[in-house]
Write a protein that holds these residues in place. Sequence first.
Motif, short mmCIF file in Angstrom:
data_model
loop_
_atom_site.label_atom_id
_atom_site.label_comp_id
_atom_site.label_asym_id
_atom_site.label_seq_id
_atom_site.Cartn_x
_atom_site.Cartn_y
_atom_site.Cartn_z
N LYS A 52 -20.81 -15.41 -18.08
CA LYS A 52 -21.32 -14.93 -16.80
C LYS A 52 -21.58 -16.07 -15.81
N ASP A 53 -21.21 -17.28 -16.18
CA ASP A 53 -21.54 -18.44 -15.35
C ASP A 53 -20.35 -18.85 -14.49
N HIS A 54 -20.00 -17.99 -13.55
CA HIS A 54 -18.90 -18.26 -12.64
C HIS A 54 -19.16 -17.54 -11.33
N TYR A 55 -18.36 -17.88 -10.33
CA TYR A 55 -18.50 -17.31 -9.00
C TYR A 55 -17.32 -16.38 -8.70
N PRO A 56 -17.43 -15.54 -7.67
CA PRO A 56 -16.31 -14.65 -7.32
C PRO A 56 -15.00 -15.39 -7.10
N VAL A 57 -15.06 -16.61 -6.55
CA VAL A 57 -13.83 -17.37 -6.32
C VAL A 57 -13.17 -17.73 -7.64
N ASP A 58 -13.96 -17.95 -8.68
CA ASP A 58 -13.40 -18.27 -10.00
C ASP A 58 -12.77 -17.04 -10.64
N GLN A 59 -13.44 -15.90 -10.48
CA GLN A 59 -12.91 -14.67 -11.03
C GLN A 59 -11.59 -14.30 -10.34
N ALA A 66 -13.82 -25.07 -15.50
CA ALA A 66 -14.89 -24.74 -16.46
C ALA A 66 -15.40 -23.33 -16.22
N ARG A 67 -15.49 -22.95 -14.95
CA ARG A 67 -16.02 -21.61 -14.64
C ARG A 67 -14.98 -20.53 -14.93
N ILE A 68 -13.71 -20.81 -14.66
CA ILE A 68 -12.66 -19.84 -15.00
C ILE A 68 -12.57 -19.67 -16.51
N TRP A 69 -12.66 -20.76 -17.26
CA TRP A 69 -12.69 -20.70 -18.73
C TRP A 69 -13.83 -19.81 -19.18
N ASN A 70 -14.99 -19.98 -18.54
CA ASN A 70 -16.15 -19.16 -18.86
C ASN A 70 -15.86 -17.68 -18.58
N TYR A 71 -15.21 -17.40 -17.49
CA TYR A 71 -14.84 -16.02 -17.13
C TYR A 71 -13.91 -15.43 -18.17
N TRP A 72 -12.89 -16.18 -18.57
CA TRP A 72 -11.91 -15.69 -19.53
C TRP A 72 -12.52 -15.44 -20.91
#
Length: 268
Positions: free
Chosen positions: A29-36, A19-25
């Motif tokens: 802005k609702d993700h963490y460095p590990v997701d990015q 969900a957070r990687i999808w948000n990044y793509w």
Amino acid sequence: MTDDAAIQARIDSTRPHTARIWNYWTGGKDHYPVDQAAGDQIRALHPGIGEYALADRRFLGRAVRHLAAEAGVRQFLDVGTGLPSADNTHEVAQRIRPDARIVYVDNDPLVLVHARALLTGTPEGRTDYLDADLREPEAILEQAARTLDLSEPVALMLLGVVIFVEDDEESYGVVRRLMAGLPSGSHLVLSHTITSPRMPEVDEAVAFWNENGTPRLTQRTPDQVARYFDGLELLDPGVVSCNRWRPDEEDLGAPAEVAMYGGVGRKG
């Protein structure tokens, strides 16, 4: 521990999450460095994968607009909604029908935290959210009935969520059980990541994800995705690449074929 504190305690910022990687793509802005970092690694394996997230989001908007404007649907049950971003289901539906009612369902703690703040609708309509699991369809329907009138048509939104149910028969069964609790005139809107010999890089990216992220993803062929609509009247153009489901002007220039397939079916 309060409900908010209990939800916060469930958030794991040490492992990438879909969900957070999808948000990044999709530019959120609702993700963490590990997701990015994971998102960048996946995109290195398959540079076009970010397009799938955008295609899925645009498909959601077109499907909801059609159902609200053309099919007269005023109720939406969005299961596995993911992190809020631009043009969520309730925003699209209530622009057309201010009295529309929407229930969001997710069991991801970060999604629930943001839902409390962001998933608010029009005064005329209703917007609610449930902390529930896709694998418990009867519980979802029971709780959704507090907001939705299940004797009237409902659009069941399953965008990129049945990919998390690995067993095929369980996955099809969950969708059948949800639709069985909805009346005639209801619709299923579903999208799913596919596997295809024409897109081997997608398989590689999913394999990387399943080794490093959570939850695991299951790809299915286009024919397997079409099985979710068995017993429903499939709207034209059928189950196709999300960018090819009734594209409009904003889709000009988007890739015609992405490995995210979707369709809309009506219950007779």
